[in-house]
Design an enzyme around this catalytic site. Structure first.
Site, PDB file in Angstrom:
ATOM      1  N   GLU A   7       0.854  -1.187   0.000  1.00  0.00           N
ATOM      2  CA  GLU A   7       0.000   0.000   0.000  1.00  0.00           C
ATOM      3  C   GLU A   7       0.893   1.241   0.000  1.00  0.00           C
ATOM      4  OE1 GLU A   7      -3.875   1.829   2.366  1.00  0.00           O
ATOM      5  OE2 GLU A   7      -2.807   0.105   3.201  1.00  0.00           O
ATOM      6  N   ASP A  37     -13.112  -0.307   2.354  1.00  0.00           N
ATOM      7  CA  ASP A  37     -11.934  -0.034   3.165  1.00  0.00           C
ATOM      8  C   ASP A  37     -12.311   0.840   4.364  1.00  0.00           C
ATOM      9  OD1 ASP A  37      -9.316  -0.416   3.880  1.00  0.00           O
ATOM     10  OD2 ASP A  37      -8.450   0.880   2.362  1.00  0.00           O
TER      11      ASP A  37
END
Length: 433
Positions: A231, A328
């Protein structure tokens, strides 16, 4: 649009527009935008029949939709219910990933007692339910001692919501926190709660050894795995390759999903192609989090972002790699916005990831694809015999559905309309005083 659906008995939704990717069986009858027109018969809370549109005789037990779009209740396979809605007391100072990481860590240490986590988790689930979501997978920060707090809260919430939202949980800690003692403790906690093993693999000389240990622990306990991977915008972050090689090297036989995989989009094309071939060989599923990734990635002071933060979803799909999108974070330092509304997530994903011209099978990203990755049956598809858990949108075609928020949708559970009013944010004020 408000539907006048009978509260008891049977009825038929007449002339519904449904994405072909959200209908069980042959989608060859779809028209130009990848949708089919259907009549959906509901009896006893289940879908009794799915027939070509306008083939049903109109009568007192029919509900004329006029072509409005109908989805099966969507599936959200990557969320953080334990972090949700802390923004009023834990804002991200600069919108960066490190700002989010440090702010959440400080808030967790100061505030994440059982009552706090339970209140915010309940609020998040009520939001998701009002929007129509049927199943959620959440990652839970599991660095001791937080694991002993959040997992029992989750277990209680799963029981309370069992008839409304199917819940799964994944442990979340990084390889930096993965001592042998911690790894065993968390693995046993996950097994005790029928959860999934999760990890954030950090590039380091011992990464391969830690991944081997991770998959061995999961395999010994019969646990599936769901990891946060790469990420970052740093092309030197190549943990996805390491994960795929570890799966193949250890012979791990459970299901593996990897979220984010952002750096893949800024790496050389030939390297990315080789990694994707490995991912396909290792049978790893990928979930993209377009709203959060666009919010965090390529954020620098006084500089306009140059890329969208998302991974190579198109290239994955053509290789047959299972892919999904999900919400998310929600109103926390990793994403300041959001409401666990998968209609919104899909609408924005179409723009961010160019899931259009044609839209084709992409609606499966919030339906049958995450349901399959999560091992759920009876979710993500409109099919005969399934529970009549449906979302009726205002729009009649994609140009309408994707242009407005669809805030007047009707949500059906077991064939009956539910209250689609999300909870009031003021309910959380007591947590921030």
């Amino acid at each position: 649009m408000t539907l006048s659906v009978p509260l008891t008995g049977s009825y038929t939704l007449v002339d519904a527009t449904v994405p072909a990717a959200m209908v069980a069986g042959d989608g060859s009858a779809s028209h130009g935008d990848g949708c089919v027109r259907l009549d959906i018969r509901v009896e006893g809370g289940r879908i009794a029949e799915v027939a070509p549109g306008r083939s049903s005789a109109l009568g007192p037990d029919t509900v004329e939709l006029g072509g409005r779009m109908v989805w099966p209740s969507p599936v959200d396979m990557h969320t953080h219910l334990d972090k949700g809605h802390i923004w009023p007391r834990a804002t991200n100072p600069d919108g960066s990933f490190m700002g989010a990481l440090e702010t959440v860590g400080a808030d967790r240490r100061a505030n994440w007692h059982a009552a706090d986590v339970a209140a915010r988790m309940s609020f998040s689930l009520r939001c998701a339910y009002a929007h129509g979501t049927k199943a959620i997978r959440t990652h839970l920060d599991s660095i001791p001692p937080q694991d002993a707090i959040s997992w029992p809260v989750f277990a209680d919430m799963r029981e309370r919501w069992a008839d409304r939202i199917e819940l799964q949980a994944v442990s979340l800690l990084s390889t930096l926190d993965l001592s042998d003692e911690t790894a065993r403790r968390v693995a046993d906690t996950v097994a005790d709660h029928q959860g999934l093993m999760g990890l954030v693999p950090i590039m380091a000389p011992d990464l391969d050894a830690k991944l081997d240990r991770f998959f061995t622990l999961a395999g010994e306990r019969g646990l599936d795995c769901d990891l946060h991977v790469d990420e970052t915008e740093d092309p030197a972050a190549r943990a996805l390759e390491a994960v795929a090689r570890a799966v193949l090297r250890t012979g791990y036989g459970g299901k593996v999903a990897c979220g984010h995989c952002c750096s893949l989009a800024v790496q050389p094309a030939d390297y990315a192609a080789r990694v994707l071939d490995l991912v396909a060989e290792a049978r790893i599923a990928i979930v993209s989090l377009p709203l959060c990734n666009m919010y965090l990635q390529d954020r620098h002071p006084d500089r306009t972002p140059r890329w969208r933060g998302v991974t190579l979803l198109h290239e994955m799909a053509v290789r047959g790699i299972p892919v999904a999108i999900a919400s998310d974070n929600t109103r926390d330092p990793f994403y300041a916005y959001g409401d666990l509304d998968l209609v919104e997530v899909f609408r924005e994903a179409v723009r961010i990831l160019h899931l259009d011209h044609p839209i084709g099978d992409w609606p499966a990203l919030v339906g049958s694809s995450p349901a399959g990755i999560m091992g759920l049956s009876g979710c993500g598809l409109i099919e005969q015999g399934a529970s009549a858990d449906l979302v009726v949108l205002e729009g009649r075609r994609y140009s309408e559905v994707l242009s407005r928020p669809q805030s007047r949708r009707t949500v059906l559970r077991q064939g009956q309309p539910i209250d689609t009013t999300p909870p009031d944010y003021a309910e959380l004020d007591q947590l921030f005083s």
